[in-house]
Design an enzyme around this catalytic site. Structure first.
Site, PDB file in Angstrom:
ATOM      1  N   GLY A  40      49.493 -39.633  23.332  1.00 46.33           N
ATOM      2  CA  GLY A  40      48.693 -38.628  22.809  1.00 46.33           C
ATOM      3  C   GLY A  40      47.408 -38.440  23.870  1.00 46.33           C
ATOM      4  CB  THR A  41      43.941 -37.266  23.164  1.00 45.46           C
ATOM      5  OG1 THR A  41      44.293 -35.952  23.061  1.00 45.46           O
ATOM      6  CG2 THR A  41      42.742 -37.046  23.968  1.00 45.46           C
ATOM      7  CG  HIS A 440      20.607 -68.193  21.448  1.00 48.76           C
ATOM      8  ND1 HIS A 440      19.763 -67.372  21.506  1.00 48.76           N
ATOM      9  CD2 HIS A 440      20.428 -69.126  22.393  1.00 48.76           C
ATOM     10  CE1 HIS A 440      19.116 -67.412  22.449  1.00 48.76           C
ATOM     11  NE2 HIS A 440      19.302 -68.391  23.193  1.00 48.76           N
TER      12      HIS A 440
END
Length: 469
Positions: A40-41, A440
């Site tokens: 598909g796309t 972090h």
């Protein structure tokens, strides 16, 4: 003679092949029909080739900025045939993998051809008759051609044409300031083209909150992309240098001349030649197949999945359509499209990750809301990477203390947004995420800090974005 199956799937996009896998694994015989390209796309003209091109454009941009990081390089040049070949290889590899999977699938008959419904349980494939008590439509969509003066008199490109280009346009004029158009705008500007974006509305990506839209426009303009918003009278005419695009904007020249024109004004479903009338399947005014919360059409035994049902316009929503149908049909589930929390991304650089409501949408509910923002200049990871454009914005319900939506425009925004999306899917209150201990240094680590700054939105017209954390 009619060939009988337990199920027929029309379209091999993102929902069709995995559904075939589940149905055949459950013992059903399945016919899967694809008239063009497997995948598909997404695989062929959408996500995979465009994001591969985005990666090449980012590499060029970063190379030009190398001195900012203390790295000296020579002049940056673009080998566009090599760039295009890389994108093509990514697509061919993905498509080939899907095709090999389907070819080996037991109890699956894979047909190539144009399928049309001839009744509620019957399908014609280029003259061959098939029947099944269950029919699944996964036919996708294509670029829309706008009804604008002169559009039929000039050459123009769509997204399919763009991913196949092996050269850089001298001046690319993009009609449509939404998600697809803006990704191609930045991409080809970084490849070396002059780029002008023409948008009929007053803002690009107008479904976003104004400050997000404005920040995206600023990012593009900082790279030399001209944005012509408020183009109320768009028209086209042949020109010696390519195409003359009339814009009639509030400011600037009334005509823009480009060597190439990309039409990026939306998409339409591939339902006009599917034989829906013969089966009695209803569509809306735009041609999208009408479905209920379980993705069934008005005709018992026919479902519609993916872009053709108008309930989502993304690879991930098409795949989730498959998951909903499979869960309800095979697992005794009661999954609903309405339970799906909308999320998507805009893949400019830096990317925009979005989930749930905007502040504008939340305010329209009439419920009390809380808002907080934080500029990426105050996100350590962004500073360290030298990519500080954008912001984090979160909107929450003041009474239920649930997050209603968020936008992360900035480096890693397309990934960081998933922490919020997961919280919303888990239906957990703000404090659960507020007291998480994130890693972090990351962009995501600032989400609890932003939540700490949630407050009623400012009533100051000069401060429309609420409160900065």
């Amino acid at each position: 003679m009619t060939r009988a199956f337990d199920a027929i799937i029309i379209g091999a996009g993102q929902a069709g092949p995995p559904l075939a896998g589940r149905l055949t694994a459950a013992g059903m015989t399945v016919a899967l029909i694809e008239r063009k390209l497997v995948g598909g796309t997404c695989v062929n003209t959408g996500c995979m080739p465009t994001k591969t091109l985005v990666a090449s454009a980012y590499a060029a941009h970063l190379a030009r900025r190398a001195a900012d990081f203390g790295v000296q390089v020579g002049p940056v040049t673009i080998d566009m045939p090599a760039v295009a070949a890389r994108a093509r290889k990514v697509t061919l590899d993905a498509r080939g993998g899907n095709e090999r999977w389907l070819e080996k699938m037991e109890r699956l008959t894979f047909l190539r051809g144009h399928a049309r419904l001839t009744g509620p349980t019957t399908v014609d494939v280029d003259g061959e008759a098939l029947s099944a008590p269950r029919v699944f439509l996964n036919v996708g969509g294509r670029a829309a051609v706008p009804d604008m003066p002169g559009v039929g008199d000039v050459p123009h490109l769509d997204n399919t044409d763009m991913v196949a280009l092996a050269h850089v346009p001298e001046h690319l004029v993009i009609v449509g300031g939404s998600y697809i158009g803006l990704e191609f705008a930045q991409m080809y500007r970084r490849f070396g083209a002059a780029v002008t974006v023409v948008e009929r509305g007053d803002r690009v990506i107008a479904r976003e909150d104004p400050e997000i839209s404005d920040a995206v426009r600023q990012i593009l303009e900082d790279e030399g992309i001209a944005v012509r918003a408020g183009a109320t009278c768009i028209g086209f005419a042949p020109h010696d240098a390519g195409v003359a695009v009339s814009v009639d904007c509030h400011d600037g020249a009334p005509v823009v001349v480009g060597s190439h024109v990309l039409l990026a004004v939306g998409r339409r479903p591939n339902t006009d030649d599917l034989g829906l009338d013969a089966a009695g399947v209803k569509t809306d005014a735009h041609g999208y197949i009408s479905v209920d919360d379980g993705l069934q059409t008005n005709v018992r035994g026919i479902w519609a999945l993916g872009d053709c049902n108008g309930r989502g316009a993304f690879t991930h929503t098409a795949y989730n359509d498959f998951e909903i149908v499979a869960a309800n049909l095979l697992d005794g589930g009661d999954r609903k499209v309405s339970d799906r929390i909308p999320g998507y991304a805009l893949y400019i650089d830096p990317p925009l990750g979005r989930v749930g409501m905007t502040q504008t949408q939340a305010a329209e509910t009439g419920r009390p809301i809380l808002v907080a923002t934080r500029p990426m200049t105050r996100v350590g990871r962004a500073v360290e990477k030298g990519e500080t454009k954008g912001m984090i914005k979160i909107v929450a319900d003041a009474e239920t203390k649930r997050i209603l939506g968020a936008a992360i425009l900035g480096t890693g925004g397309d990934e960081a947004i998933h922490g919020i999306l997961d919280m919303m899917n888990a239906d957990q209150p703000i404090d659960v995420l507020r007291w998480a201990v994130p890693i972090h240094p990351t962009v995501s680590e600032l989400i609890p800090t932003v939540l700490e700054g949630l407050a009623p939105p400012s009533t100051d017209p000069q401060s429309p974005i609420g409160n900065a954390a």
